[in-house]
Design a protein around this motif. Structure first.
Motif, mmCIF file in Angstrom:
data_model
loop_
_atom_site.group_PDB
_atom_site.id
_atom_site.type_symbol
_atom_site.label_atom_id
_atom_site.label_comp_id
_atom_site.label_asym_id
_atom_site.label_seq_id
_atom_site.Cartn_x
_atom_site.Cartn_y
_atom_site.Cartn_z
ATOM 1 N N ARG A 62 1.748 6.860 -6.900
ATOM 2 C CA ARG A 62 0.729 7.841 -7.277
ATOM 3 C C ARG A 62 1.159 9.258 -6.927
ATOM 4 O O ARG A 62 0.803 10.215 -7.620
ATOM 5 C CB ARG A 62 -0.594 7.504 -6.584
ATOM 6 C CG ARG A 62 -1.323 6.305 -7.182
ATOM 7 C CD ARG A 62 -2.739 6.204 -6.623
ATOM 8 N NE ARG A 62 -2.726 6.024 -5.165
ATOM 9 C CZ ARG A 62 -2.688 4.847 -4.552
ATOM 10 N NH1 ARG A 62 -2.652 3.738 -5.265
ATOM 11 N NH2 ARG A 62 -2.692 4.775 -3.241
ATOM 12 N N SER A 63 1.919 9.405 -5.859
ATOM 13 C CA SER A 63 2.329 10.740 -5.410
ATOM 14 C C SER A 63 3.504 11.282 -6.215
ATOM 15 O O SER A 63 3.577 12.486 -6.490
ATOM 16 C CB SER A 63 2.709 10.708 -3.925
ATOM 17 O OG SER A 63 1.622 10.277 -3.132
ATOM 18 N N ASP A 71 -2.791 -2.742 -6.486
ATOM 19 C CA ASP A 71 -3.237 -1.490 -5.879
ATOM 20 C C ASP A 71 -4.650 -1.675 -5.326
ATOM 21 O O ASP A 71 -5.611 -1.802 -6.090
ATOM 22 C CB ASP A 71 -3.206 -0.376 -6.925
ATOM 23 C CG ASP A 71 -3.495 0.993 -6.335
ATOM 24 O OD1 ASP A 71 -3.725 1.073 -5.103
ATOM 25 O OD2 ASP A 71 -3.509 1.973 -7.095
ATOM 26 N N SER A 84 0.836 -1.205 0.000
ATOM 27 C CA SER A 84 0.000 0.000 0.000
ATOM 28 C C SER A 84 0.867 1.251 0.000
ATOM 29 O O SER A 84 0.568 2.230 -0.711
ATOM 30 C CB SER A 84 -0.927 -0.006 1.225
ATOM 31 O OG SER A 84 -1.847 -1.068 1.163
ATOM 32 N N ARG A 85 1.937 1.238 0.767
ATOM 33 C CA ARG A 85 2.846 2.394 0.800
ATOM 34 C C ARG A 85 3.556 2.569 -0.540
ATOM 35 O O ARG A 85 3.805 3.695 -0.989
ATOM 36 C CB ARG A 85 3.859 2.228 1.934
ATOM 37 C CG ARG A 85 3.238 2.378 3.321
ATOM 38 C CD ARG A 85 4.307 2.571 4.385
ATOM 39 N NE ARG A 85 5.117 1.362 4.569
ATOM 40 C CZ ARG A 85 4.832 0.408 5.442
ATOM 41 N NH1 ARG A 85 3.767 0.514 6.211
ATOM 42 N NH2 ARG A 85 5.608 -0.647 5.550
ATOM 43 N N HIS A 117 1.121 4.187 -2.911
ATOM 44 C CA HIS A 117 0.934 5.589 -2.518
ATOM 45 C C HIS A 117 2.098 6.433 -3.023
ATOM 46 O O HIS A 117 1.901 7.552 -3.544
ATOM 47 C CB HIS A 117 0.822 5.698 -0.997
ATOM 48 C CG HIS A 117 0.722 7.103 -0.495
ATOM 49 N ND1 HIS A 117 -0.423 7.862 -0.602
ATOM 50 C CD2 HIS A 117 1.654 7.908 0.102
ATOM 51 C CE1 HIS A 117 -0.218 9.060 -0.097
ATOM 52 N NE2 HIS A 117 1.037 9.112 0.339
#
Length: 839
Positions: free
Chosen positions: A120-121, A538, A113-114, A117
């Motif tokens: 996407r960031s 994801d 999950s990290r 993230h």
């Protein structure tokens, strides 16, 4: 992995335990001491995957050509100095360690999950501190090493035990890995893979003798220390209060040591100064607060005992009987490897854990004698013995339990017929509950609760052979390793019958498993339980279902093939327990998945035909069966016309695009273009390739295709290898960065010519492959369209507002069910109109 806190303790508190050594020099010394014997390093491959995966890019699905080159360099470095390598891979998750496996998988899910993230960031791959090995790395490494001519084995129990056993019994130069359990096992020297310099072959030797000297312990005390500190068998929290008491009374606490280090010193001090005073006079449970964890603790200690070894901490009585928590363990005092091994009996349940005894000893071992019921069940351990065994009589019911004599082993066991499995299984009768409990019986050795890793079987069976690797699956692999799991006494370990009664087929499946030539097949047939670790998926992207669900119908047909799952349209065997990691799955229980019927032209062939027949026409039947597993029999002619390795890739692409509505024409173009361009690129060109940015959906698509390749390995091995294994190895059909580049180019609207890098020779092949996939999908009412042509229905789902994008094999979309994939509980999903449920 291993003992909690021991790695850090050794590095910070006892640095003298770690000594820099040169493997080339050690090999030369070994040859001088043992002329004619090649110095051998046994490798715990699972510990080495992170070390071996040197490609800079890991998030895009794997840089497989680079990885294969790295493995080749690793092997060359050792063979150049005359060191033989033997590789072991984990082949199973033991029931007692399932909780630890789940804990690690859930931790990995949070890390994934990290990772998404971050992508996407920042639209780039995270740093190496967030490194996550590509999907399928362990499986494909096995086949890569075999392609490189290396001895590669897959374990039938925890791999570290088999590694330690092999190292001890073959007088190996050492073990190469990264697991503190190798400091606990009394085996050959342990070398660190993380400290290995491949150019010089310098590494660090972790010396268990120096560790014992630092702690004031003997080597025989190390298993005791490991279980008191916590390991993969005994949870860390079990003895937390005991460790605190040791620490509070420890007088030599050093302020410059961390708390973990002081705890290890305090527990070691308690063993050396307190427990040693009572050793041999009191039972271990009388001097340790074992409480309700006695059986688990003894099992943990015994798990470190290699063939021929015993523990002085098992309080011995006359006639070599050890009493453990109302359990009796019979051992031999013979220190040599060929000896009897413990027999564990619980007088309350009367369940027996029979052990494998060397056939040359010709000794009988009493299994179970209850003073109240007077029941006696004796086992003959000599395979040639003709002795008969009395039947088991219950004095209360006055009924005799019928005994079944196995014609191969000449031993008798009580039998019952399981109405669900339609086969007889051995049972043990509990005189208190009057219930008969099925015992696990290994159909290969014919012994109850048989954990013998490499039984001594001297025959060879004809099998389908992979011509690429020149492999012949003979049953005899390691006859030297004969000891079984002597301490299988935990009540949490539920005994099972095998899923298949055909012993000949099980022998072949077992052999393929041990020799690392198959994937999941033996686990399905022997225990009916399989697992699949984390995949880069994801959880916030609702448009793409998890690979666990996409490929499940294929696995269900494989279950039908392996287990004979359907007769007259009705399932005739138990469901398979699947431990598959996917977003939203808490892994508290396995998913129960039942076989699906499949239609093979000419009828479904038997496993004996698929695996054992050498007739040329059977190869056609093998391919028909493989395509039927993917429900692609109608595409047989088109796929056969394709060149290798593109036929296997197209098979996978057809299945994917039929199953998943939210795959578009651009995705198909990217998959095909990268496969064609890959064939013309060198490893150096792939290393230098740099996509403009990282797209989270492309990351998931790359992992999805690679998981499809692992599924193809399962199907291919179950069907007798109609395709050469190398045809669909990822280094021949997939490169993560190259796919990512083609995916981004498709997003930008590049023409097909640009995708193919203006190479006109690839253009005709591209359109041919695309036509095969699109034509097959149309047969299933699946029309692949460009993303620009999607209506609001697709856009909504792409925007994670609609429902599942999964399709059944009949071509009917799962859309409109009202919930996204990740929001549906496993009990709400249906496959082939059959409800499946949580276990």
């Amino acid at each position: 992995m291993g003992v909690r806190g021991l790695q850090g303790f050794v590095a910070s508190t006892c640095p003298h335990v770690c000594t820099v050594v040169n493997l080339k020099d050690l090999a030369a010394q070994h040859r001088s001491r043992h002329p004619g014997c090649a110095p051998t390093v046994v490798v715990d491959a699972m510990c080495c995957l992170r070390y071996w995966y040197t490609p800079e890019s890991w998030v895009c699905g794997g840089q497989w050509r680079e990885y294969f080159a790295a493995l080749r360099d690793f092997v060359k470095s050792f063979t150049a100095v005359g060191i033989r390598l033997v590789f072991f891979f984990d082949g199973t998750v033991e029931q007692g360690k399932r909780g630890e496996w789940v804990r690690r998988r859930l931790k990995n899910s949070k890390e994934i999950s990290r990772i998404f993230h971050h992508i996407r960031s920042h639209r780039q791959q995270p740093g190496r501190n967030m490194f996550f090995i590509p999907s399928g790395l362990a499986l494909f490494t096995r086949f890569a090493l075999k392609a490189l001519g290396q001895e590669t084995f897959c374990s039938l129990r925890e791999a570290d035990y088999e590694v330690a056993s092999y190292g001890l019994q073959h007088n190996c130069l050492g073990i190469l890995g990264e697991d503190t359990d190798y400091l606990i096992y009394d085996t050959c020297p342990y070398f660190s893979i993380s400290e290995l310099c491949l150019e010089s072959l310098d590494t660090v030797l972790l010396c268990r003798e120096k560790l014992c000297e630092s702690l004031g312990l003997r080597r025989a005390d190390l298993p005791l220390l490991a279980c008191l500190l916590g390991n993969d068998t005994v949870p860390e929290g079990v003895f937390e209060s005991f460790r605190y008491k040791c620490l509070s009374s420890y007088t030599s606490v050093k302020e410059n040591f961390d708390k973990k280090g002081n705890v290890i010193l305090a527990v070691s001090d308690h063993i050396a100064k307190v427990l040693h005073l009572h050793q041999g006079e009191k039972k271990l449970e009388d001097i340790l607060p074992l409480g309700p964890n006695k059986a688990l603790f003894y099992k943990g200690v015994a798990s470190y005992l290699l063939p021929g070894q015993k523990s002085p901490w098992f309080f011995q009585k006359p006639k070599d009987i050890i009493t453990l928590n109302k359990q009796v363990i019979t051992v031999s005092s013979d220190p040599e490897p060929k000896q009897d091994v413990p027999v564990c009996t619980d007088p309350e349940s009367q369940q027996n854990v029979s052990m494998c005894t060397d056939p040359e000893s010709r000794q009988e071992v009493p299994m179970c004698t209850d003073p109240e019921s007077k029941q006696v069940v004796t086992m003959c351990t000599d395979s040639e013995s003709k002795q008969e065994v009395p039947m088991c009589t219950d004095p209360e019911s006055k009924q005799q339990v019928p005994m079944c004599t196995d014609p191969e082993w000449k031993q008798q066991v009580p039998m019952c017929t399981d109405p669900e499995w339609k086969q007889e299984v051995p049972v043990c009768t509990n005189p208190e509950s009057k219930q008969e409990v099925p015992l696990y019986a290994d159909p290969v050795s014919k012994q109850e609760v048989s954990m013998c890793t490499y039984p001594e079987i001297q025959e060879k069976l004809p099998v389908a052979t992979d011509s690429e690797f020149k492999l012949e699956a003979s049953v005899c692999t390691h006859p030297e390793i004969e000891q079984e799991d002597a301490m299988n006494m935990g009540p949490e370990i539920k005994q099972q019958g095998t899923m298949v009664s055909d012993t000949e087929i099980l022998k072949v499946a077992r052999t393929h498993h041990v020799q690392a030539e198959s994937y999941l097949v033996y686990s399905i047939m022997s225990s009916g339980e399989i697992e699949c670790s984390n995949t880069l998926e994801d959880e916030l992207d609702q448009a793409l279902p998890s690979q666990a669900f996409i490929y499940r119908p294929v696995r269900q047909r494989v279950y039908s093939l392996l287990l004979g799952g359907y007769a007259d349209g009705v399932s005739t065997c138990p469901a398979v327990k699947e431990w598959f990691v996917y977003p939203g799955n808490p892994l508290k229980h396995p998913d129960l998945v039942r076989p699906l019927p499949m239609t093979v032209p000419g009828g479904t062939p038997s496993l004996k035909m698929l695996w054992l027949s050498q007739e040329p026409e059977v190869q056609v039947r093998r391919l028909d069966t493989l395509l039927a597993c993917f429900n692609l029999s109608s595409s047989r002619e088109e796929l056969q016309a394709l060149e290798s390795p593109l036929a296997a890739l197209c098979c996978l692409l057809i299945y994917l695009f039929v199953q998943v509505d939210t795959l578009c024409l651009e995705d198909l173009h990217a998959f095909i273009a990268q496969a064609l361009c890959l064939q013309g690129k060198s490893t150096a060109q792939l290393v230098n390739l740099q996509p403009d940015y990282v797209n989270s959906r492309a990351v998931q698509l790359g992992s999805l295709l690679v998981r499809g390749l692992t599924t193809l390995v399962l199907v291919n091995s179950a069907c007798g290898c109609p395709w050469r294994t190398g045809e669909f190895m990822p280094w021949n059909v997939f490169d993560g960065k190259l796919f990512h580049q083609k995916y981004l180019q498709c997003e930008k609207g590049y023409s097909v010519e640009a995708l193919l890098e203006q190479n006109r020779s690839r253009l005709a092949r591209f359109h041919s492959l695309k036509a095969v996939v699109c034509k097959a999908c149309l047969r299933e009412n699946r029309r692949i369209v460009a993303r620009a042509h999607w209506g609001t229905h697709h856009t909504g789902r792409w925007g994670r507002q609609g429902s599942s994008s999964h399709r059944t094999d009949s071509g009917h979309s799962r859309s409109g069910q009202g919930q996204p994939w990740r929001d549906q509980g496993p009990g709400n999903r249906q496959y082939e109109h059959e409800q499946w449920r949580r276990y």
